[in-house]
Scaffold this motif. Structure first.
Motif, mmCIF file in Angstrom:
data_model
loop_
_atom_site.group_PDB
_atom_site.id
_atom_site.type_symbol
_atom_site.label_atom_id
_atom_site.label_comp_id
_atom_site.label_asym_id
_atom_site.label_seq_id
_atom_site.Cartn_x
_atom_site.Cartn_y
_atom_site.Cartn_z
ATOM 1 N N ALA A 31 0.818 -1.220 0.000
ATOM 2 C CA ALA A 31 0.000 0.000 0.000
ATOM 3 C C ALA A 31 0.844 1.260 0.000
ATOM 4 C CB ALA A 31 -0.932 0.002 1.210
ATOM 5 N N LEU A 32 2.144 1.137 0.271
ATOM 6 C CA LEU A 32 3.010 2.310 0.196
ATOM 7 C C LEU A 32 3.093 2.861 -1.220
ATOM 8 C CD1 LEU A 32 5.900 1.322 2.634
ATOM 9 C CD2 LEU A 32 4.010 2.905 3.029
ATOM 10 N N ALA A 33 2.690 2.065 -2.209
ATOM 11 C CA ALA A 33 2.542 2.606 -3.562
ATOM 12 C C ALA A 33 1.555 3.762 -3.551
ATOM 13 C CB ALA A 33 2.071 1.510 -4.523
ATOM 14 N N GLY A 34 0.516 3.636 -2.711
ATOM 15 C CA GLY A 34 -0.454 4.713 -2.566
ATOM 16 C C GLY A 34 0.156 5.963 -1.964
ATOM 17 N N LEU A 35 1.136 5.777 -1.057
ATOM 18 C CA LEU A 35 1.819 6.931 -0.474
ATOM 19 C C LEU A 35 2.515 7.738 -1.568
ATOM 20 C CD1 LEU A 35 2.716 8.367 2.194
ATOM 21 C CD2 LEU A 35 4.795 6.985 2.058
ATOM 22 N N PHE A 37 1.755 7.739 -4.753
ATOM 23 C CA PHE A 37 0.650 8.291 -5.525
ATOM 24 C C PHE A 37 0.206 9.619 -4.904
ATOM 25 C CE2 PHE A 37 -3.860 6.907 -7.162
ATOM 26 C CZ PHE A 37 -4.117 8.207 -7.571
ATOM 27 N N GLY A 38 -0.047 9.595 -3.595
ATOM 28 C CA GLY A 38 -0.545 10.781 -2.898
ATOM 29 C C GLY A 38 0.463 11.910 -2.845
ATOM 30 N N LEU A 39 1.729 11.574 -2.595
ATOM 31 C CA LEU A 39 2.761 12.598 -2.531
ATOM 32 C C LEU A 39 2.860 13.369 -3.850
ATOM 33 C CD1 LEU A 39 5.572 10.638 -0.639
ATOM 34 C CD2 LEU A 39 4.392 12.685 0.208
ATOM 35 N N ASP A 40 2.887 12.635 -4.947
ATOM 36 C CA ASP A 40 3.052 13.285 -6.244
ATOM 37 C C ASP A 40 1.771 13.963 -6.719
ATOM 38 O OD1 ASP A 40 5.823 12.731 -6.859
ATOM 39 O OD2 ASP A 40 5.259 10.638 -6.979
ATOM 40 N N THR A 41 0.618 13.519 -6.200
ATOM 41 C CA THR A 41 -0.642 14.194 -6.496
ATOM 42 C C THR A 41 -0.749 15.507 -5.735
ATOM 43 O OG1 THR A 41 -1.819 12.133 -6.969
ATOM 44 C CG2 THR A 41 -3.154 14.017 -6.319
ATOM 45 N N GLY A 42 -0.390 15.462 -4.457
ATOM 46 C CA GLY A 42 -0.600 16.616 -3.595
ATOM 47 C C GLY A 42 0.436 17.713 -3.715
ATOM 48 N N GLY A 161 -0.144 10.513 1.830
ATOM 49 C CA GLY A 161 0.813 11.146 0.919
ATOM 50 C C GLY A 161 0.394 12.555 0.553
ATOM 51 N N ILE A 162 -0.897 12.740 0.261
ATOM 52 C CA ILE A 162 -1.399 14.076 -0.066
ATOM 53 C C ILE A 162 -1.202 15.025 1.114
ATOM 54 C CG2 ILE A 162 -3.496 15.400 -0.567
ATOM 55 C CD1 ILE A 162 -4.485 12.939 -2.155
ATOM 56 N N PHE A 163 -1.532 14.544 2.311
ATOM 57 C CA PHE A 163 -1.379 15.376 3.505
ATOM 58 C C PHE A 163 0.080 15.763 3.744
ATOM 59 C CE2 PHE A 163 -0.490 15.336 8.164
ATOM 60 C CZ PHE A 163 -1.033 16.580 8.448
ATOM 61 N N LEU A 164 0.984 14.784 3.654
ATOM 62 C CA LEU A 164 2.401 15.074 3.881
ATOM 63 C C LEU A 164 2.937 16.049 2.831
ATOM 64 C CD1 LEU A 164 3.782 11.535 4.829
ATOM 65 C CD2 LEU A 164 3.336 13.471 6.357
ATOM 66 N N ALA A 165 2.457 15.902 1.592
ATOM 67 C CA ALA A 165 2.869 16.832 0.538
ATOM 68 C C ALA A 165 2.375 18.242 0.855
ATOM 69 C CB ALA A 165 2.325 16.364 -0.815
ATOM 70 N N PHE A 166 1.139 18.357 1.343
ATOM 71 C CA PHE A 166 0.598 19.673 1.701
ATOM 72 C C PHE A 166 1.373 20.291 2.865
ATOM 73 C CE2 PHE A 166 -3.989 18.805 0.000
ATOM 74 C CZ PHE A 166 -3.503 18.944 -1.288
ATOM 75 N N VAL A 167 1.722 19.463 3.856
ATOM 76 C CA VAL A 167 2.501 19.966 5.001
ATOM 77 C C VAL A 167 3.857 20.469 4.527
ATOM 78 C CG1 VAL A 167 3.697 19.285 7.120
ATOM 79 C CG2 VAL A 167 1.352 18.544 6.730
ATOM 80 N N SER A 168 4.518 19.662 3.704
ATOM 81 C CA SER A 168 5.815 20.052 3.157
ATOM 82 C C SER A 168 5.707 21.367 2.374
ATOM 83 C CB SER A 168 6.355 18.942 2.249
ATOM 84 O OG SER A 168 7.536 19.332 1.603
ATOM 85 N N ASP A 169 4.661 21.469 1.560
ATOM 86 C CA ASP A 169 4.443 22.698 0.780
ATOM 87 C C ASP A 169 4.261 23.902 1.707
ATOM 88 O OD1 ASP A 169 4.621 21.240 -1.527
ATOM 89 O OD2 ASP A 169 2.478 21.294 -1.993
ATOM 90 N N SER A 170 3.489 23.706 2.781
ATOM 91 C CA SER A 170 3.205 24.813 3.697
ATOM 92 C C SER A 170 4.472 25.300 4.391
ATOM 93 C CB SER A 170 2.163 24.381 4.739
ATOM 94 O OG SER A 170 0.950 24.016 4.120
ATOM 95 N N ILE A 171 5.321 24.349 4.787
ATOM 96 C CA ILE A 171 6.566 24.704 5.469
ATOM 97 C C ILE A 171 7.505 25.466 4.540
ATOM 98 C CG2 ILE A 171 8.660 23.740 6.506
ATOM 99 C CD1 ILE A 171 6.893 21.465 7.604
ATOM 100 N N LEU A 172 7.536 25.050 3.277
ATOM 101 C CA LEU A 172 8.465 25.646 2.314
ATOM 102 C C LEU A 172 7.864 26.838 1.554
ATOM 103 C CD1 LEU A 172 9.864 22.309 0.848
ATOM 104 C CD2 LEU A 172 11.084 23.886 2.355
#
Length: 470
Positions: A31-35, A37-42, A161-172
């Motif tokens: 299921a980490l494939a989904g992670l 997926f979400g990271l690159d989507t978000g 993955g989407i959430f972590l991508a959003f958090v990363s975006d917010s920090i940067l």
């Protein structure tokens, strides 16, 4: 032939229905494939405003930057079935991992919008293959009592993955470091590449390749009882031997298989028409339309990701208790009502702080509604309703459909916002969610606790689609 259900009546029912810890662990790793997926989507949601500034991107070019990944995913999913048949589900995921890593590096180092788009096409190819192979793999290693939860766990990883991508975006975001936003994804891509190398092949794929002893060993490791494993092996073998037709040949000759393929494709179209991906890709732009500042819009987008993740966990908890149909109907109802509210508020003009809070709340309610049903259950159902010898082809068709619809919506959403206005656009999505309710009532089966072999038997017996689980 003694079926798996009969054998389970002779052994301890509770024990037989459980996945072993090994099967659960392997399902989680897949299921980490989904992670990814979400990271690159978000990640593109927060990076896009800064990319647009650096590359002087018009609305049309922004649409291409976002939608190029979807186009790549649609193209990748065209070949995902063939790759999965030839090299196995794990082989397909390995290829996806390599593409994730190479695409990430290309995006982070892109000197121009054209190179960035090429990198996102690479990421799309990876996502298209992974989105096909991972849920299929999970469905084939998990027993029916946990299958819905485990496939939904894949969607939880997408949400995480989407959430972590959003958090990363917010920090940067304060420094506008969009290259770091994109480049940091190389770390999870490398980890996923290493994980895929330890996953065993799916027992169903091994049986399709005539490797019976290897399939038996894998099943014995994945099931709580050797008798259950042996009975499942016999059921798989019987389904595979039932006909020499497979894939497109089965689709062309068998009207019942065509029904399951079209159901999977329709489910994927409806999922995209809910409006979720348009919101995820362009969330800061939507909040800016409601007079949020740039930084506030990106942080509000992070709340969207958190809500999506939290309520996907709710779906995991209840999908094998309440069933697919009740959760899906509840999900569509919440999504339709909340999007209607978003559309009305945007039409009136959310100019005060209080109205902005209400609008943000309605967006979060919509995301919560989507996450408990429309998100995870579409992938669950698409993997469940396809018969063994046509599963690669059927899931391939639904995956291609998903990404084609995803591409079309992500490409046209900025233009819709301009042509129709934000208010009318979200009211239109509310209508589509209402149509999803009707489709669920008349076409979607309840597959809770039903083996894949039983669903297949009902399909070929000519039962109505909504009765496949009975």
């Amino acid at each position: 032939m003694v079926g798996i259900a009969a054998v389970r009546n002779d052994v301890a029912a509770g024990q037989a229905q459980r996945s072993t810890k090994r099967a659960t662990a392997l399902g989680i790793l897949a299921a980490l494939a989904g992670l990814m997926f979400g990271l690159d989507t978000g990640v593109v949601a927060g990076a896009l405003p800064f990319i647009s500034t650096d590359f002087h991107a018009t609305d049309a070019l922004q649409g291409w930057i976002v939608s190029s990944m979807m186009a790549g995913a649609a193209f990748g999913s065209l070949f995902a079935g063939r790759i999965s048949v030839r090299f196995g589900r794990t082989g397909a995921m390995l290829g996806a991992a390599v593409l994730f890593l190479s695409g990430t590096l290309l995006c982070a180092l892109a000197p121009s919008a054209a190179v960035l788009i090429l990198g996102r096409v690479f990421l799309g190819l990876a996502v298209g293959i992974a989105a096909f192979a991972a849920p299929l793999y999970i469905s084939e290693i998990t027993v029916e009592s946990a299958r819905g939860s485990m496939i939904s766990f894949y969607q939880l990883m997408v949400s995480l993955g989407i959430f972590l991508a959003f958090v990363s975006d917010s920090i940067l975001a304060d420094g506008g470091h969009w290259r770091w936003m994109l480049g940091i994804m190389a770390v999870p891509a490398s980890i996923f590449l290493g994980i895929v190398l330890i996953l065993p092949h799916s027992p169903r794929w091994l049986m399709m390749k005539g490797r019976t002893e290897s399939a038996r060993k894998v099943l014995q490791n994945l099931r709580s009882d050797e008798e259950v494993a042996e009975a499942e092996l016999q059921d798989i073998q019987a389904r595979i031997k039932h006909s020499s037709d497979a894939g497109f040949g089965l689709f062309r000759k068998n009207k019942h298989f065509r029904r399951s393929v079209f159901l999977g494709m329709l489910l994927q179209v409806m999922q995209q028409l809910t409006g979720i991906n348009a919101l995820l890709y362009y969330a800061p732009r939507v909040f800016q339309a409601a007079h949020f500042g740039t930084s506030a819009a990106i942080w509000a987008t992070t709340l969207v990701g958190l809500t999506n993740m939290a309520f996907t966990a709710v779906a995991i908890a209840f999908v094998d208790r309440w069933g697919r149909r009740p959760l899906l109907i509840l999900s569509c109802t919440i999504a339709a009502a909340s999007l209607l509210g978003v559309g009305v508020l945007l039409g009136v003009g959310a100019t005060t702080f209080a109205m902005q809070l209400v609008l943000c709340g309605l967006v979060l309610v919509f995301v919560a509604g989507f996450a408990i049903g429309e998100g995870p259950l579409v992938w669950t159902l698409c993997s469940e309703v396809q018969p063994t010898r046509g599963r690669d082809f059927g899931i391939g068709c639904s995956t291609v459909t998903n990404w084609s619809a995803n591409w079309a919506i992500s490409k046209t959403f900025p233009l819709l916002m301009v042509a129709m206005g934000a208010s009318s656009t979200f009211i239109l999505f509310a209508v589509f969610n209402g149509l999803f309710i009707l489709m669920t009532l008349f076409m979607v089966p309840e597959t809770k606790g039903v083996s894949l072999e039983t669903i297949e038997a009902n399909l070929f017996a000519g039962k109505r689609l909504r009765d496949l689980g009975r």
